[in-house]
Design a protein around this motif. Structure first.
Motif, PDB file in Angstrom:
ATOM      1  N   LEU A 209      54.391  74.809 -46.423  1.00 35.64           N
ATOM      2  CA  LEU A 209      54.535  73.658 -45.892  1.00 35.64           C
ATOM      3  C   LEU A 209      53.474  72.833 -45.609  1.00 35.64           C
ATOM      4  N   SER A 210      53.212  71.761 -46.059  1.00 31.49           N
ATOM      5  CA  SER A 210      52.240  70.722 -45.856  1.00 31.49           C
ATOM      6  C   SER A 210      52.900  69.399 -46.036  1.00 31.49           C
ATOM      7  N   GLU A 211      51.903  68.294 -45.501  1.00 35.10           N
ATOM      8  CA  GLU A 211      52.286  66.985 -45.928  1.00 35.10           C
ATOM      9  C   GLU A 211      52.971  66.765 -47.357  1.00 35.10           C
ATOM     10  N   ARG A 212      52.187  67.574 -48.102  1.00 37.75           N
ATOM     11  CA  ARG A 212      52.487  67.207 -49.657  1.00 37.75           C
ATOM     12  C   ARG A 212      54.210  67.868 -50.150  1.00 37.75           C
ATOM     13  N   THR A 213      54.349  68.695 -49.009  1.00 40.53           N
ATOM     14  CA  THR A 213      55.746  69.285 -49.529  1.00 40.53           C
ATOM     15  C   THR A 213      56.776  69.195 -48.296  1.00 40.53           C
ATOM     16  N   ARG A 214      56.288  68.601 -47.343  1.00 39.79           N
ATOM     17  CA  ARG A 214      57.403  68.448 -46.500  1.00 39.79           C
ATOM     18  C   ARG A 214      58.373  67.462 -47.019  1.00 39.79           C
ATOM     19  N   GLY A 215      59.727  67.770 -46.962  1.00 41.88           N
ATOM     20  CA  GLY A 215      60.985  67.138 -47.494  1.00 41.88           C
ATOM     21  C   GLY A 215      61.144  67.154 -48.886  1.00 41.88           C
ATOM     22  N   VAL A 216      60.544  67.963 -49.351  1.00 40.60           N
ATOM     23  CA  VAL A 216      60.489  68.145 -51.077  1.00 40.60           C
ATOM     24  C   VAL A 216      61.687  68.263 -51.391  1.00 40.60           C
ATOM     25  N   VAL A 217      62.583  68.963 -50.822  1.00 37.92           N
ATOM     26  CA  VAL A 217      64.163  68.864 -51.421  1.00 37.92           C
ATOM     27  C   VAL A 217      64.922  68.217 -50.215  1.00 37.92           C
ATOM     28  N   GLY A 218      65.317  67.047 -50.977  1.00 36.70           N
ATOM     29  CA  GLY A 218      66.286  65.883 -50.274  1.00 36.70           C
ATOM     30  C   GLY A 218      67.419  65.613 -51.261  1.00 36.70           C
ATOM     31  N   ASP A 219      67.949  64.403 -50.994  1.00 36.90           N
ATOM     32  CA  ASP A 219      69.052  63.967 -51.929  1.00 36.90           C
ATOM     33  C   ASP A 219      68.916  64.347 -53.240  1.00 36.90           C
ATOM     34  N   PRO A 220      67.584  63.742 -53.922  1.00 42.15           N
ATOM     35  CA  PRO A 220      67.668  63.819 -55.280  1.00 42.15           C
ATOM     36  C   PRO A 220      67.972  65.142 -55.984  1.00 42.15           C
ATOM     37  N   GLU A 221      67.288  66.108 -55.266  1.00 41.35           N
ATOM     38  CA  GLU A 221      67.507  67.868 -55.547  1.00 41.35           C
ATOM     39  C   GLU A 221      68.719  68.202 -55.418  1.00 41.35           C
ATOM     40  N   LEU A 222      69.113  67.926 -53.980  1.00 41.76           N
ATOM     41  CA  LEU A 222      70.525  68.600 -53.733  1.00 41.76           C
ATOM     42  C   LEU A 222      71.641  67.933 -54.531  1.00 41.76           C
ATOM     43  N   SER A 223      71.460  66.801 -54.941  1.00 46.03           N
ATOM     44  CA  SER A 223      72.490  66.051 -55.634  1.00 46.03           C
ATOM     45  C   SER A 223      72.864  66.656 -56.948  1.00 46.03           C
ATOM     46  N   VAL A 224      71.936  67.034 -57.549  1.00 46.80           N
ATOM     47  CA  VAL A 224      71.907  67.629 -58.962  1.00 46.80           C
ATOM     48  C   VAL A 224      72.222  68.952 -59.103  1.00 46.80           C
ATOM     49  N   MET A 225      72.221  69.850 -57.838  1.00 41.52           N
ATOM     50  CA  MET A 225      72.801  70.972 -58.014  1.00 41.52           C
ATOM     51  C   MET A 225      74.034  71.441 -58.518  1.00 41.52           C
ATOM     52  N   ARG A 226      74.279  72.497 -59.124  1.00 38.22           N
ATOM     53  CA  ARG A 226      75.436  72.872 -59.756  1.00 38.22           C
ATOM     54  C   ARG A 226      76.513  73.098 -58.421  1.00 38.22           C
ATOM     55  N   PRO A 227      77.673  72.609 -58.417  1.00 40.57           N
ATOM     56  CA  PRO A 227      78.504  72.852 -57.511  1.00 40.57           C
ATOM     57  C   PRO A 227      78.721  74.448 -56.969  1.00 40.57           C
ATOM     58  N   ASP A 228      78.434  75.204 -57.954  1.00 43.93           N
ATOM     59  CA  ASP A 228      78.688  76.670 -57.712  1.00 43.93           C
ATOM     60  C   ASP A 228      77.343  77.353 -57.476  1.00 43.93           C
ATOM     61  N   ALA A 229      76.176  76.626 -57.255  1.00 43.46           N
ATOM     62  CA  ALA A 229      74.895  77.076 -57.004  1.00 43.46           C
ATOM     63  C   ALA A 229      74.769  77.354 -55.529  1.00 43.46           C
ATOM     64  N   TYR A 230      73.746  78.274 -55.276  1.00 40.98           N
ATOM     65  CA  TYR A 230      73.222  78.510 -53.938  1.00 40.98           C
ATOM     66  C   TYR A 230      71.876  78.150 -53.579  1.00 40.98           C
TER      67      TYR A 230
END
Length: 316
Positions: A209-230
């Motif tokens: 975790l750093s200022e560069r990686t804070r919030g690195v997983v947000g709406d764009p990443e979560l929205s493209v995940m497969r519905p059956d993914a974890y």
């Protein structure tokens, strides 16, 4: 006059058993605190006379204002060699030496896989069904042949990758500075960030975790995940955008989220994550193993003894 030593956040009440406190520190008066002290006023009062404080990882923050309220403090020992919850500049200005310890990475790797398998196999839900008189309902997917997406292929991520390969998974990896050669060294193939989240059956986070990686997983990443993914996070919660995660869990993807880290720890009783759907939660216990504690507290005592002898070790 015995030196006062305060050991914080000894949740399991075992810190005294994992090191020779009396033998190595015969002139010390050691007090172990089994309960987390969240209120800063209460913490400052509890530590008012302590010359040495031992902090377990990042459970308790030490900002500038706390150092200013602890004039007796001379040494702060944190387990591990990195602690983002300690203001090192303020410690130095207050004349407080900060030392760390060695660590053992296997525990977090093992818990990562406990969360992955727990989510995929529905372990908690099926345990509840058996105990309530029911029987099996989960139809679990196979991991063999599926894509394991690893965000952060460092010391921990590479160990997770090795287990994924042993399970027959196709290991893909991404991080801002990862090269194809480095990925190949650990049996993984380098992919882009979007591809990682869009194609993986399991995504597990192992970034620093750093200022560069804070919030690195947000709406764009979560929205493209497969519905059956974890999605699994045993690193730091700050890698996730909390509101984006909340929105994702209120919709239909991902299929499950495993968390060992939280935006506030201990997690408040009424926090929304405690009742969030499709989640498997553990109380930041990735590093909480017997071997790790033996290393942590053994080094803590060594740090204190060395400091008192005028030759501090593992200074951060």
């Amino acid at each position: 006059m015995p030196i006062r030593v305060a050991v914080l956040d000894d949740y399991q009440q075992v810190a005294g058993e994992f090191a020779d406190w009396a033998g190595r520190l015969p002139d010390a008066r050691v007090e172990f605190f089994p309960e987390h002290i969240a209120d800063e006023d209460a913490l400052a009062a509890a530590l008012a006379e302590a010359e040495v404080v031992v902090a377990m990882r990042e459970r308790t923050a030490f900002p500038r204002r706390l150092f200013e309220r602890l004039p007796a403090l001379r040494l702060l020992v944190t387990t591990g060699m990195v602690n983002a919850a300690v203001d090192l500049e303020a410690a130095a200005e207050a004349g407080v030496t900060v030392c760390g310890t060695r660590s053992h990475p296997s525990g977090t790797t093992e818990l990562t896989w406990a969360l992955i398998l727990g989510l995929v196999r529905g372990t908690a839900a099926e345990d509840g069904r058996v105990r309530s008189g029911g029987w099996q309902q989960t139809l679990a997917p196979d991991l063999d042949g599926q894509v394991l997406g690893i965000a952060g292929l460092g010391r921990l991520g590479s160990k997770v990758a090795a287990v994924g390969s042993a399970f027959g998974m196709d290991v893909a990896a991404w991080s801002p500075n990862l090269t194809a050669e480095r990925a190949a060294e650990h049996g993984a193939r380098l992919v882009g960030k979007e591809e990682l989240f869009a194609t993986a059956k399991v995504v597990t986070l192992h970034l620093v975790l750093s200022e560069r990686t804070r919030g690195v997983v947000g709406d764009p990443e979560l929205s493209v995940m497969r519905p059956d993914a974890y999605l699994v996070n045993t690193s730091r919660f700050g890698l996730l955008d909390e509101e984006a995660l909340r929105r994702a869990l209120a919709s239909d993807r991902p299929a499950g989220v495993g968390l060992d880290v939280f935006p506030q720890e201990p997690l408040p009783a009424g926090h929304w994550l405690r009742t969030a759907p499709r989640t498997l939660l553990t109380p930041h216990m990735g590093y909480v193993t017997e071997r790790t504690y033996r290393i942590f507290f053994g080094d803590v005592v060594e740090d204190i003894a060395a400091f008192l002898a005028g030759d501090p070790v593992r200074v951060i």
